[in-house]
Design an enzyme around this catalytic site. Structure first.
Site, mmCIF file in Angstrom:
data_model
loop_
_atom_site.group_PDB
_atom_site.id
_atom_site.type_symbol
_atom_site.label_atom_id
_atom_site.label_comp_id
_atom_site.label_asym_id
_atom_site.label_seq_id
_atom_site.Cartn_x
_atom_site.Cartn_y
_atom_site.Cartn_z
ATOM 1 N N ARG A 1 6.634 92.407 21.885
ATOM 2 C CA ARG A 1 7.044 92.890 23.314
ATOM 3 C C ARG A 1 7.401 94.275 23.558
ATOM 4 O O ARG A 1 8.817 94.321 23.226
ATOM 5 C CB ARG A 1 6.937 92.303 24.755
ATOM 6 C CG ARG A 1 6.592 92.300 25.890
ATOM 7 C CD ARG A 1 6.467 91.191 26.664
ATOM 8 N NE ARG A 1 5.294 92.156 27.898
ATOM 9 C CZ ARG A 1 5.183 91.900 28.956
ATOM 10 N NH1 ARG A 1 6.085 90.502 29.534
ATOM 11 N NH2 ARG A 1 4.589 92.730 29.987
ATOM 12 N N TYR B 1 16.010 92.742 28.985
ATOM 13 C CA TYR B 1 16.992 92.071 28.022
ATOM 14 C C TYR B 1 17.162 92.485 27.083
ATOM 15 O O TYR B 1 16.863 93.312 26.262
ATOM 16 C CB TYR B 1 15.654 90.763 28.171
ATOM 17 C CG TYR B 1 15.092 90.423 29.896
ATOM 18 C CD1 TYR B 1 15.842 89.390 30.533
ATOM 19 C CD2 TYR B 1 14.079 89.987 30.210
ATOM 20 C CE1 TYR B 1 16.169 89.182 31.217
ATOM 21 C CE2 TYR B 1 13.730 89.649 31.053
ATOM 22 C CZ TYR B 1 14.245 89.552 32.694
ATOM 23 O OH TYR B 1 14.139 89.744 33.319
HETATM 24 C C1 LIG Z 1 6.156 85.308 38.045
HETATM 25 C C2 LIG Z 1 6.611 86.293 37.065
HETATM 26 C C3 LIG Z 1 7.054 85.743 35.890
HETATM 27 C C4 LIG Z 1 7.348 86.336 34.829
HETATM 28 N N1 LIG Z 1 7.623 86.489 33.827
HETATM 29 C C5 LIG Z 1 7.897 87.269 32.578
HETATM 30 C C6 LIG Z 1 8.679 86.678 31.545
HETATM 31 O O1 LIG Z 1 8.759 85.488 31.437
HETATM 32 N N2 LIG Z 1 8.453 86.923 29.896
HETATM 33 C C7 LIG Z 1 7.898 88.491 30.017
HETATM 34 O O2 LIG Z 1 7.426 88.910 28.839
HETATM 35 N N3 LIG Z 1 7.029 88.763 31.109
HETATM 36 C C8 LIG Z 1 7.680 88.367 32.767
HETATM 37 N N4 LIG Z 1 6.820 88.875 33.734
HETATM 38 C C9 LIG Z 1 6.287 89.823 33.478
HETATM 39 C C10 LIG Z 1 4.325 89.328 33.605
HETATM 40 O O3 LIG Z 1 4.359 89.083 31.828
HETATM 41 C C11 LIG Z 1 3.238 91.159 33.509
HETATM 42 O O4 LIG Z 1 4.280 91.932 32.717
HETATM 43 C C12 LIG Z 1 4.026 91.036 35.120
HETATM 44 O O5 LIG Z 1 3.335 90.105 35.521
HETATM 45 C C13 LIG Z 1 2.671 92.760 35.310
HETATM 46 O O6 LIG Z 1 1.309 92.402 35.051
HETATM 47 P P1 LIG Z 1 0.086 92.215 35.644
HETATM 48 O O7 LIG Z 1 -0.437 93.106 36.609
HETATM 49 O O8 LIG Z 1 -0.754 91.355 35.591
HETATM 50 O O9 LIG Z 1 0.414 90.610 36.634
HETATM 51 C C14 LIG Z 1 7.088 87.894 35.098
HETATM 52 C C15 LIG Z 1 5.822 88.172 36.152
HETATM 53 C C16 LIG Z 1 5.895 87.656 36.576
HETATM 54 C C17 LIG Z 1 5.457 88.238 38.328
#
Ligand SMILES: Cc1cc2nc3c(=O)[nH]c(=O)nc-3n(C[C@H](O)[C@H](O)[C@H](O)COP(=O)(O)O)c2cc1C
Length: 371
Positions: free
Chosen positions: A230, A183
């Protein structure tokens, strides 16, 4: 009595006491369907259900209308949005939770559809060439964005500051600056998306300038120890962003400089794709950056209870952020405590509207009653 699992041990972020190290990762869920794109009753329930987390980081919240690249995101630049968030924060606090707002600007990862036909803004006019959906659900390819003038860069810095002031008024415990995942801020960090020749491009110092100006603007509302950021140093082939041989040296530089600041934490992600065959990218982010960063290091991506406990036990991270597991397990820390099964998530309802797949995942106790 057996000792608590590492994930369940308390930790202090600055002067904020967290009851555990299980963090809810920021998750865009596209549920702000009212005319103001403000959080509503659904958001209050969703976040309150997850207040067992040591810390909740909200979905990325748009800092301005120019920051938008997804439909129905709850922003933080309008008065109605501040009021909506205030109710979310109050409810999470009543449930003994702590909550940071994620400040988000997508930059070029957007469509003219979100900007009355005008081009999205970015450091340089380099098209990320990804397919996105507009607010009507239609798929469209991105376009070459408008390269921001210095005045527009300064305006955007002020917008981050204004958004942080709003977050403060809404009562948030702190904010996370979204400087990753391809982003806007990450677009300034990267040599492919940033080809500027002014004070915002070229050297590491110049590529980091926008971020540090935003940090200063956010500090007008929050002390450093209530601000996180982040970073996704090995992001490659997702959200239109690719790593370059300069990426890891740049993040080494950035993280070293962050040692001079007293941030609440740095939130890093392990690579989202396999980068083991790319010799200039780092496959093990926690291990690489732990010796460099002196403050609290939060790690994310595909962790579960066991690997989360392990990374803390090995002292490669202080906190672990869980994304998808928190979507489908509102009581995740409780399940960890009991070493109970976790529920699977439904990808189909990640970005849909309404309560389905949002507030209707049961807790362990609710599941038991049902069966
Ligand atoms: C549905 C969805 C929405 C997400 N929205 C964001 C977001 O708004 N901001 C962000 O930094 N990361 C976002 N991510 C990334 C997550 O914060 C995270 O890095 C990613 O799901 C991997 O972690 P996990 O394996 O525990 O799910 C999103 C991920 C998913 C699946």
């Amino acid at each position: 009595m057996s000792e608590k699992q590492p994930l369940l041990q308390p930790i202090k972020l600055g002067d904020i006491q967290l009851k555990n190290r299980v963090v809810m990762a920021p998750l865009t869920r596209c549920r702000a369907t009212n005319e103001f794109q403000a959080p509503d009753e659904k958001h209050i329930d969703y976040y309150t259900q997850r207040a067992g987390a040591g810390l909740i980081i909200t979905e990325g919240s748009s800092v301005s209308s120019k920051a938008i690249g997804n439909p129905f995101v709850a922003g933080i630049y309008k008065e109605e949005q501040v009021e909506g968030w205030k109710k979310v924060v109050d409810s999470v606090h009543k449930a003994d939770g702590k909550i940071f707002l994620q400040l988000w600007h997508v930059g070029r990862t957007s469509l003219p559809d979100y900007h009355d036909g005008q081009l999205p803004w970015a450091p340089s006019a380099v098209d990320p060439k990804v397919e996105l959906r507009n607010a009507h659900g239609e798929k469209k390819m991105t376009v070459a964005p408008h390269a921001m003038t210095v005045e527009e860069v300064e305006q955007t810095v002020r917008e981050f500051g204004h958004a942080a002031a709003n977050a403060k008024r809404a009562g948030f415990d702190g904010v996370e600056i979204h400087s990753s995942n391809g982003y806007l801020i990450h677009q300034f960090f990267n040599n492919i998306s940033n080809v500027r020749t002014d004070q915002y491009g070229g050297s590491n110092e110049n590529k980091a300038r926008f971020f540090f100006e935003i940090l200063e603007a956010v500090k007008e509302s929050f002390p450093e120890n209530k601000i996180g950021c982040r970073l996704n140093p090995s992001l490659n082939g997702v959200f239109g962003m690719n790593g370059t041989p300069d990426s890891i040296p740049f993040f080494d530089y950035l993280v070293n400089r962050l040692n001079d600041h007293d941030l609440a934490y740095i939130h890093m992600s392990e690579p989202f794709t396999d980068v083991s065959n790319i010799n200039f990218l780092e496959s093990d982010i926690a291990r690489h950056f732990r010796p460099i960063y002196k403050g609290n290091l939060m790690i994310n991506n595909q962790f579960d209870r066991e690997s989360g406990n392990q990374v803390i036990k090995e002292a490669n991270a202080d906190l672990v952020a869980f994304g998808k597991l928190f979507i489908s397990n509102p009581d995740l820390p409780h399940r960890f405590e009991l070493k109970a099964e976790t529920a699977d998530w439904n990808v189909e309802t990640f970005y849909t509207q309404g309560r389905e797949g949002y507030t209707d995942y049961p807790t362990l106790e609710e599941e038991k009653v049902k069966n």
